[in-house]
Design an enzyme around this catalytic site. Structure first.
Site, PDB file in Angstrom:
ATOM      1  N   SER A   1       0.842  -1.191   0.000  1.00 33.09           N
ATOM      2  CA  SER A   1       0.000   0.000   0.000  1.00 33.09           C
ATOM      3  C   SER A   1       0.883   1.249   0.000  1.00 33.09           C
ATOM      4  O   SER A   1       1.669   1.434  -0.919  1.00 33.09           O
ATOM      5  CB  SER A   1      -0.960  -0.042   1.188  1.00 33.09           C
ATOM      6  OG  SER A   1      -1.985   0.909   1.047  1.00 33.09           O
TER       7      SER A   1
ATOM      8  N   GLU B   1      -9.156  -5.775  -4.197  1.00 32.42           N
ATOM      9  CA  GLU B   1      -8.576  -4.842  -3.234  1.00 32.42           C
ATOM     10  C   GLU B   1      -9.620  -3.978  -2.543  1.00 32.42           C
ATOM     11  O   GLU B   1      -9.628  -3.819  -1.323  1.00 32.42           O
ATOM     12  CB  GLU B   1      -7.580  -3.916  -3.953  1.00 32.42           C
ATOM     13  CG  GLU B   1      -6.417  -4.602  -4.614  1.00 32.42           C
ATOM     14  CD  GLU B   1      -5.159  -4.595  -3.768  1.00 32.42           C
ATOM     15  OE1 GLU B   1      -5.242  -4.261  -2.568  1.00 32.42           O
ATOM     16  OE2 GLU B   1      -4.097  -4.936  -4.308  1.00 32.42           O
TER      17      GLU B   1
ATOM     18  N   HIS C   1      -7.676  -5.766  -0.029  1.00 34.09           N
ATOM     19  CA  HIS C   1      -6.452  -5.020   0.251  1.00 34.09           C
ATOM     20  C   HIS C   1      -5.842  -5.492   1.574  1.00 34.09           C
ATOM     21  O   HIS C   1      -6.539  -5.638   2.578  1.00 34.09           O
ATOM     22  CB  HIS C   1      -6.794  -3.529   0.336  1.00 34.09           C
ATOM     23  CG  HIS C   1      -5.598  -2.634   0.400  1.00 34.09           C
ATOM     24  ND1 HIS C   1      -4.653  -2.574  -0.592  1.00 34.09           N
ATOM     25  CD2 HIS C   1      -5.210  -1.729   1.343  1.00 34.09           C
ATOM     26  CE1 HIS C   1      -3.740  -1.671  -0.270  1.00 34.09           C
ATOM     27  NE2 HIS C   1      -4.041  -1.153   0.898  1.00 34.09           N
TER      28      HIS C   1
END
Length: 494
Positions: free
Chosen positions: A189, A315, A408
């Protein structure tokens, strides 16, 4: 069990060796505290010390607000306290002392440039040391201190911290058994987005030789004019009316008890009032704190860094399912966001719906946003550097009745081979497949050792992609150009 002493340029540190043979050195300062007269400035080396410094406990984390509900349950965070001496790192090694010549992995945590810590238990890294890699995790400044654009102060102070930590690795890691010429930086991320930027920064060149970007690449940054709008909005929220260097001084006087909640509230304000005049380009990804850059920092073909890059198949479900937006999101929001991303909603949504018959608007929103946010930037990074390797994580979490899916951050525990850490249970459920962890962790170790994770490199002809966890019977599957029609929609757009 026992202790070992290693030498750094600042002084000697004493670590503790576990029954697994891994020695941990925790909380080593790589830079001086960035507060007081050093607030909002570039990092400088930590002061030297006399004698042997015990490195048995994690140092303070960076001041930051907690994750907002319900994310605070799903995303692990550190509980070791926050403080001024927060620019510290930890090393785990199977060979505490010079002469090891081992590859090095340096972890950059995620958290939207506002949250996170290098000392989260889920990022322990012992599994990498167990498998012959020296592992390093670190803290870097976040939010206002790390990324707010301020008059008279350098931009991207959080990235400068990361560079300072990598310089520490270059100068000291040989004493911990590592090879400074075999450094792989990896992150997820915001950590991966940081790496995407570091690849284009001259100051970072030569500090790492391989890079793994998980669910983030070079496309997330703020142009200076947008960054100035964010600064103005936060100043107004705090009642600051100064300009120029007086503005910077005013921010420095705001107590953290007021500053941290105010900066945490910016993202909610963006969602409630998505006005480009207030937020600029930041309304597209709802991230008020990002690297400040003039242009897209795609890595050059001759950057000299081997790349492994990828994303998770679903995600955006992390941001839709726990908030119950997956089945509440209106068609109008789906169409307007698709248009804001640069696609023709009629054409694009028909393509996405073709492989998802009967999908609700929220499910299509997940597919479109996942591609815009994560998959397409990963593909562009792989296309930019010949010989790069691409992956996709497809194992679907059983949490939230199976709706959370391959969301995610779900891959992190598999990469770290750390499925049994209780902090990961809310995300992964009771029985995550060890075979997928064996495959992913093994690929990351192989890449750190050799630059080859075990499958063919990506190119525009074959678009070879390793898919992890696609089915219970196959922890890995090599696929050519997955979801090609959807990928093709973004050509010339993103």
């Amino acid at each position: 069990m026992g202790t070992r002493v290693c030498t750094t340029r600042q002084g000697m540190v004493r670590g503790r060796t576990g029954s697994d043979g891994v020695t941990s050195f925790l909380g080593i300062p790589y830079a001086a505290p960035p507060f007081g007269p050093r607030r909002f400035l570039e990092p400088v080396p930590a002061a030297p010390w006399d004698g042997v410094r015990d490195a048995f406990d994690h140092g303070p984390s960076v001041p930051r607000a907690p994750y907002a509900p319900p994310m605070h349950v799903l995303i692990p965070d550190a509980d070791n306290g926050q403080g001024e001496d927060c620019l510290n790192l930890s090393v785990r090694t199977p060979h505490p002392g010079p002469g090891g010549g081992l590859p090095v992995l340096v972890w950059l945590h995620g958290g939207a440039f506002s949250n996170g810590s290098g000392s989260v238990s889920a990022y322990d890294g012992t599994s990498f040391a167990r498998d012959g890699v020296v592992f390093v995790s670190l803290n870097y400044r976040l939010g206002t201190d790390g990324f707010l654009r301020l008059p008279g102060r350098p931009d991207n102070r959080g990235l400068l911290d990361q560079i300072a930590a990598l310089e520490w690795v270059r100068d000291n890691i040989e004493s911990f058994g590592g090879d400074p010429d075999r450094v792989t930086v990896f992150g997820e991320s915001a950590g991966a987005m940081s790496i995407g930027t570091l690849l284009a920064l001259p100051r970072a060149r030569g500090l790492f030789h391989r890079a793994i970007l998980q669910s983030g690449a070079a496309h997330h940054f703020l142009p200076p004019d947008t960054a100035d709008l964010i600064t103005a909005r936060l100043a107004a929220k705090l009642g600051i009316e100064a300009t120029g260097t007086a503005l910077t001084e005013a921010f420095a006087r705001v107590p953290f008890a007021d500053l941290l909640p105010a900066q945490a509230g910016l993202r909610a304000e963006m969602g409630a009032r998505p006005d480009p005049a207030v937020w600029g380009e930041a309304i597209l990804n709802m991230m008020p704190f990002e690297p400040v850059l003039d242009t897209l920092p795609l890595p050059s073909p001759d950057c000299g860094v081997d790349l492994l890059v990828g994303s998770n198949r679903e995600e955006y479900r992390l941001f839709l399912v726990p908030t119950e937006r997956l089945h509440l999101l209106p068609e109008e929001k789906l169409r307007s966001t698709t248009a804001e991303y640069g696609l023709d909603p009629d054409k694009a949504l028909s393509v996405y719906a073709e492989s998802r018959p009967g999908a609700a608007p929220g499910e299509l929103f997940d597919a479109v946003a996942t591609d815009w946010f994560y998959r397409i930037p990963a593909i562009r990074a792989a296309e930019s550097v010949p010989g790069s390797h691409l992956y996709e994580f497809a194992w679907r979490s059983p949490s939230y009745g199976g709706l959370l899916g391959a969301c995610h951050s779900a891959e992190i525990a598999f990469v770290f081979d750390n499925l049994r850490d209780p902090a990961n249970a809310p995300m992964l459920g009771d029985s995550p497949p060890q075979a997928v962890a064996d495959a992913m962790h093994g690929a990351w170790v192989a890449f750190a050792q050799t630059g080859d994770p075990g499958w063919d490199a990506y190119d525009r002809r074959t678009r070879t992609t390793m898919v992890f966890g696609a089915s219970p019977d196959a922890p890995t599957e090599l696929v050519r150009d997955p979801r090609a029609a959807e990928r093709a929609l973004w050509e010339g757009v993103r």
